[in-house]
Design an enzyme around this catalytic site. Structure first.
Site, mmCIF file in Angstrom:
data_model
loop_
_atom_site.group_PDB
_atom_site.id
_atom_site.type_symbol
_atom_site.label_atom_id
_atom_site.label_comp_id
_atom_site.label_asym_id
_atom_site.label_seq_id
_atom_site.Cartn_x
_atom_site.Cartn_y
_atom_site.Cartn_z
ATOM 1 N N GLY A 22 -0.255 27.559 30.147
ATOM 2 C CA GLY A 22 -1.276 27.988 31.099
ATOM 3 C C GLY A 22 -0.881 29.141 32.000
ATOM 4 O O GLY A 22 -1.716 29.967 32.362
ATOM 5 N N ASP A 70 -2.008 20.119 40.712
ATOM 6 C CA ASP A 70 -3.085 19.153 40.916
ATOM 7 C C ASP A 70 -2.509 17.935 41.643
ATOM 8 O O ASP A 70 -2.361 17.950 42.857
ATOM 9 C CB ASP A 70 -3.678 18.822 39.546
ATOM 10 C CG ASP A 70 -4.936 17.993 39.626
ATOM 11 O OD1 ASP A 70 -5.744 18.227 40.543
ATOM 12 O OD2 ASP A 70 -5.141 17.117 38.767
ATOM 13 N N PHE A 83 -13.006 20.489 37.475
ATOM 14 C CA PHE A 83 -12.141 20.946 36.384
ATOM 15 C C PHE A 83 -12.468 22.402 36.089
ATOM 16 O O PHE A 83 -13.629 22.769 35.901
ATOM 17 C CB PHE A 83 -12.354 20.090 35.136
ATOM 18 C CG PHE A 83 -11.271 20.272 34.118
ATOM 19 C CD1 PHE A 83 -10.108 19.524 34.187
ATOM 20 C CD2 PHE A 83 -11.396 21.212 33.100
ATOM 21 C CE1 PHE A 83 -9.091 19.700 33.261
ATOM 22 C CE2 PHE A 83 -10.390 21.397 32.168
ATOM 23 C CZ PHE A 83 -9.234 20.641 32.254
HETATM 24 P P1 IMP Z 1 -0.409 17.718 37.863
HETATM 25 O O1 IMP Z 1 0.855 17.142 37.312
HETATM 26 O O2 IMP Z 1 -1.454 16.669 38.105
HETATM 27 O O3 IMP Z 1 -0.215 18.588 39.085
HETATM 28 O O4 IMP Z 1 -1.040 18.527 36.673
HETATM 29 C C1 IMP Z 1 -0.981 19.845 36.531
HETATM 30 C C2 IMP Z 1 -1.352 20.199 35.113
HETATM 31 O O5 IMP Z 1 -2.578 19.575 34.693
HETATM 32 C C3 IMP Z 1 -1.602 21.670 35.054
HETATM 33 O O6 IMP Z 1 -0.418 22.376 34.767
HETATM 34 C C4 IMP Z 1 -2.649 21.783 33.972
HETATM 35 O O7 IMP Z 1 -2.028 21.895 32.710
HETATM 36 C C5 IMP Z 1 -3.423 20.499 34.044
HETATM 37 N N1 IMP Z 1 -4.680 20.641 34.817
HETATM 38 C C6 IMP Z 1 -4.949 20.068 36.017
HETATM 39 N N2 IMP Z 1 -6.164 20.421 36.464
HETATM 40 C C7 IMP Z 1 -6.678 21.256 35.536
HETATM 41 C C8 IMP Z 1 -7.936 21.983 35.444
HETATM 42 O O8 IMP Z 1 -8.833 21.934 36.312
HETATM 43 N N3 IMP Z 1 -8.101 22.754 34.321
HETATM 44 C C9 IMP Z 1 -7.153 22.854 33.346
HETATM 45 N N4 IMP Z 1 -5.969 22.200 33.401
HETATM 46 C C10 IMP Z 1 -5.739 21.398 34.475
#
Ligand code: IMP
Ligand code: MG
Length: 183
Positions: free
Chosen positions: A48, A107, A156
């Site tokens: 990403g 996130d 999202f």
């Molecule tokens: P975390 O571990 O919950 O902070 O997740 C982060 C990862 O989840 C990011 O690096 C993304 O790959 C994925 N992710 C979280 N929210 C989104 C979104 O709104 N769109 C696309 N990917 C997301």
């Protein structure tokens, strides 16, 4: 772009290409100033962050190295505790270097916490985080974020590197996903 030109999975555009470029220029200037006497290495988290990292790196005005790692993430949108492992490690050591970890979005924070724990054990001179998007309203674990392009609401999002089922990374803007019409 008029709504009729948008792909079916796009609900609405959050940040245009122009807004993104302007903000990346600001961040690149801050980073160039802050790291001007350091050994800056950008570490991108595949896949990403690749789009953001490329734009950012091109605007940084000091010498910079680039490396990548990939993770498998089992965290999910329901907030279940995140399980993360490294699927592809860095090519080179980060010992003594000033590492700026480049993320697409923070996130819950589980992914970032794991990466910071792992990388900090490898002896970098410094370790900081630069994320393209930040959704602090969903944070479960507290993680330090030094640089962010945009704070976003709890929807999202897709585009500029962010995917839904591996699609939409190539959009040159950030949009809210319409899950009923997404591919
Ligand atoms: P975390 O571990 O919950 O902070 O997740 C982060 C990862 O989840 C990011 O690096 C993304 O790959 C994925 N992710 C979280 N929210 C989104 C979104 O709104 N769109 C696309 N990917 C997301
Ligand atoms: Mg990611």
């Amino acid at each position: 772009m008029s709504p009729s030109e948008l792909p079916a999975g796009v609900e609405r555009v959050l940040f245009t290409q122009e807004q993104i470029e302007a903000r990346i220029c600001e961040l690149a200037a801050q980073i160039s100033e802050h790291y001007k006497d350091k050994n800056l290495k950008l570490i991108g988290v595949l896949k990403g962050s690749v789009f953001f990292l490329a734009e950012l790196a091109r605007r940084i005005r000091i010498p910079v190295k680039v490396d990548f790692l990939a993770i498998s993430s089992f965290s999910n949108r329901s907030g279940a505790p995140g399980l993360v492992r490294i699927a592809k490690d860095l090519d080179d050591s980060i010992e003594g270097e000033d590492v700026l970890l480049i993320e697409d979005i923070v996130d819950t924070g589980f992914t970032l916490r794991y990466l910071l724990q792992t990388l900090s054990s490898r002896g970098p001179n410094s370790l900081a985080v630069c994320t393209f998007l930040d959704r602090t309203s969903r944070r479960i674990v507290q993680v330090p974020v030094e640089y962010r392009c945009f704070e976003i609401p709890d929807h999202f999002v897709i585009g500029f590197g962010l995917d839904y089922n591996q699609l939409y990374r190539n959009l040159n803007y950030v949009a809210v996903l319409n899950p009923d019409r997404a591919g």
